[in-house]
Design a protein around this motif. Structure first.
Motif, PDB file in Angstrom:
ATOM      1  N   PHE A   3       0.855  -1.194   0.000  1.00  0.00           N
ATOM      2  CA  PHE A   3       0.000   0.000   0.000  1.00  0.00           C
ATOM      3  C   PHE A   3       0.884   1.234   0.000  1.00  0.00           C
ATOM      4  O   PHE A   3       1.645   1.476   0.922  1.00  0.00           O
ATOM      5  N   ASN A   4       0.769   2.003  -1.082  1.00  0.00           N
ATOM      6  CA  ASN A   4       1.424   3.298  -1.196  1.00  0.00           C
ATOM      7  C   ASN A   4       0.329   4.290  -1.558  1.00  0.00           C
ATOM      8  O   ASN A   4      -0.227   4.224  -2.659  1.00  0.00           O
ATOM      9  N   PRO A   5      -0.011   5.223  -0.665  1.00  0.00           N
ATOM     10  CA  PRO A   5      -1.116   6.138  -0.939  1.00  0.00           C
ATOM     11  C   PRO A   5      -0.889   6.997  -2.178  1.00  0.00           C
ATOM     12  O   PRO A   5      -1.846   7.495  -2.764  1.00  0.00           O
ATOM     13  N   ASP A   6       0.355   7.129  -2.613  1.00  0.00           N
ATOM     14  CA  ASP A   6       0.646   7.942  -3.798  1.00  0.00           C
ATOM     15  C   ASP A   6       0.253   7.260  -5.099  1.00  0.00           C
ATOM     16  O   ASP A   6       0.216   7.904  -6.146  1.00  0.00           O
ATOM     17  N   THR A   7      -0.055   5.972  -5.068  1.00  0.00           N
ATOM     18  CA  THR A   7      -0.412   5.254  -6.296  1.00  0.00           C
ATOM     19  C   THR A   7      -1.896   5.351  -6.621  1.00  0.00           C
ATOM     20  O   THR A   7      -2.312   4.911  -7.685  1.00  0.00           O
ATOM     21  N   GLY A   8      -2.677   5.881  -5.692  1.00  0.00           N
ATOM     22  CA  GLY A   8      -4.101   6.061  -5.949  1.00  0.00           C
ATOM     23  C   GLY A   8      -4.984   4.925  -5.475  1.00  0.00           C
ATOM     24  O   GLY A   8      -6.202   5.019  -5.571  1.00  0.00           O
ATOM     25  N   ILE A   9      -4.405   3.850  -4.955  1.00  0.00           N
ATOM     26  CA  ILE A   9      -5.244   2.763  -4.431  1.00  0.00           C
ATOM     27  C   ILE A   9      -5.929   3.259  -3.157  1.00  0.00           C
ATOM     28  O   ILE A   9      -5.331   3.951  -2.342  1.00  0.00           O
ATOM     29  N   LEU A  10      -7.187   2.938  -3.034  1.00  0.00           N
ATOM     30  CA  LEU A  10      -7.932   3.323  -1.848  1.00  0.00           C
ATOM     31  C   LEU A  10      -7.554   2.420  -0.681  1.00  0.00           C
ATOM     32  O   LEU A  10      -7.299   1.227  -0.859  1.00  0.00           O
ATOM     33  N   ALA A  11      -7.521   2.993   0.510  1.00  0.00           N
ATOM     34  CA  ALA A  11      -7.168   2.226   1.707  1.00  0.00           C
ATOM     35  C   ALA A  11      -8.111   1.041   1.878  1.00  0.00           C
ATOM     36  O   ALA A  11      -7.679  -0.067   2.221  1.00  0.00           O
ATOM     37  N   LYS A  12      -9.402   1.251   1.644  1.00  0.00           N
ATOM     38  CA  LYS A  12     -10.387   0.168   1.797  1.00  0.00           C
ATOM     39  C   LYS A  12     -10.084  -0.979   0.830  1.00  0.00           C
ATOM     40  O   LYS A  12     -10.176  -2.147   1.200  1.00  0.00           O
ATOM     41  N   GLU A  13      -9.716  -0.635  -0.400  1.00  0.00           N
ATOM     42  CA  GLU A  13      -9.379  -1.665  -1.385  1.00  0.00           C
ATOM     43  C   GLU A  13      -8.134  -2.442  -0.943  1.00  0.00           C
ATOM     44  O   GLU A  13      -8.081  -3.667  -1.068  1.00  0.00           O
ATOM     45  N   HIS A  14      -7.150  -1.729  -0.417  1.00  0.00           N
ATOM     46  CA  HIS A  14      -5.941  -2.401   0.063  1.00  0.00           C
ATOM     47  C   HIS A  14      -6.265  -3.335   1.224  1.00  0.00           C
ATOM     48  O   HIS A  14      -5.775  -4.472   1.268  1.00  0.00           O
ATOM     49  N   ILE A  15      -7.074  -2.874   2.153  1.00  0.00           N
ATOM     50  CA  ILE A  15      -7.451  -3.719   3.294  1.00  0.00           C
ATOM     51  C   ILE A  15      -8.172  -4.970   2.805  1.00  0.00           C
ATOM     52  O   ILE A  15      -7.907  -6.077   3.289  1.00  0.00           O
ATOM     53  N   ASN A  16      -9.060  -4.819   1.835  1.00  0.00           N
ATOM     54  CA  ASN A  16      -9.773  -5.982   1.286  1.00  0.00           C
ATOM     55  C   ASN A  16      -8.794  -6.967   0.651  1.00  0.00           C
ATOM     56  O   ASN A  16      -8.908  -8.181   0.857  1.00  0.00           O
ATOM     57  N   ASN A  17      -7.818  -6.451  -0.127  1.00  0.00           N
ATOM     58  CA  ASN A  17      -6.815  -7.317  -0.749  1.00  0.00           C
ATOM     59  C   ASN A  17      -5.970  -8.012   0.308  1.00  0.00           C
ATOM     60  O   ASN A  17      -5.672  -9.202   0.205  1.00  0.00           O
ATOM     61  N   PHE A  18      -5.580  -7.256   1.315  1.00  0.00           N
ATOM     62  CA  PHE A  18      -4.780  -7.808   2.405  1.00  0.00           C
ATOM     63  C   PHE A  18      -5.536  -8.935   3.109  1.00  0.00           C
ATOM     64  O   PHE A  18      -4.995 -10.019   3.320  1.00  0.00           O
ATOM     65  N   MET A  19      -6.782  -8.674   3.474  1.00  0.00           N
ATOM     66  CA  MET A  19      -7.569  -9.680   4.193  1.00  0.00           C
ATOM     67  C   MET A  19      -7.802 -10.922   3.337  1.00  0.00           C
ATOM     68  O   MET A  19      -7.787 -12.042   3.848  1.00  0.00           O
ATOM     69  N   LEU A  20      -8.003 -10.743   2.048  1.00  0.00           N
ATOM     70  CA  LEU A  20      -8.175 -11.889   1.154  1.00  0.00           C
ATOM     71  C   LEU A  20      -6.935 -12.781   1.189  1.00  0.00           C
ATOM     72  O   LEU A  20      -7.038 -13.999   1.377  1.00  0.00           O
ATOM     73  N   LEU A  21      -5.761 -12.187   1.056  1.00  0.00           N
ATOM     74  CA  LEU A  21      -4.534 -12.981   1.070  1.00  0.00           C
ATOM     75  C   LEU A  21      -4.273 -13.613   2.427  1.00  0.00           C
ATOM     76  O   LEU A  21      -3.850 -14.769   2.510  1.00  0.00           O
TER      77      LEU A  21
END
Length: 81
Positions: A19-37
């Protein structure tokens, strides 16, 4: 059967999303990806999930996290908020 937790804690940078906030990914999307893995790897203990999450930070996310007051995150639910 899931692999031992120690295997994942030894090299989390190899399988965790970043997760790098400068890339434009939303925090919620990152958390969802993290939890999936994390779920796919069979990591279910909340304390392990919380300890793994900082390994995903890049850019400004790392300094932000480490600037939080000690003890301000007492559960995964609070951290997600």
């Amino acid at each position: 059967m899931a692999a031992p937790l120690s295997q994942f804690l030894a090299h989390p940078e190899k399988w965790l999303p970043k997760f790098n906030p400068d890339t434009g990914i939303l925090a919620k999307e990152h958390i969802n990806n993290f939890m999936l893995l994390v779920n796919l790897k069979g990591v279910t203990e909340e304390d392990a999930v919380v300890r793994l999450f900082p390994y995903t930070f890049q850019g400004a996310a790392g300094p932000w996290y480490f600037s939080l007051p000690l003890g301000s995150i007492i559960s995964w639910n609070i951290f997600q908020q």
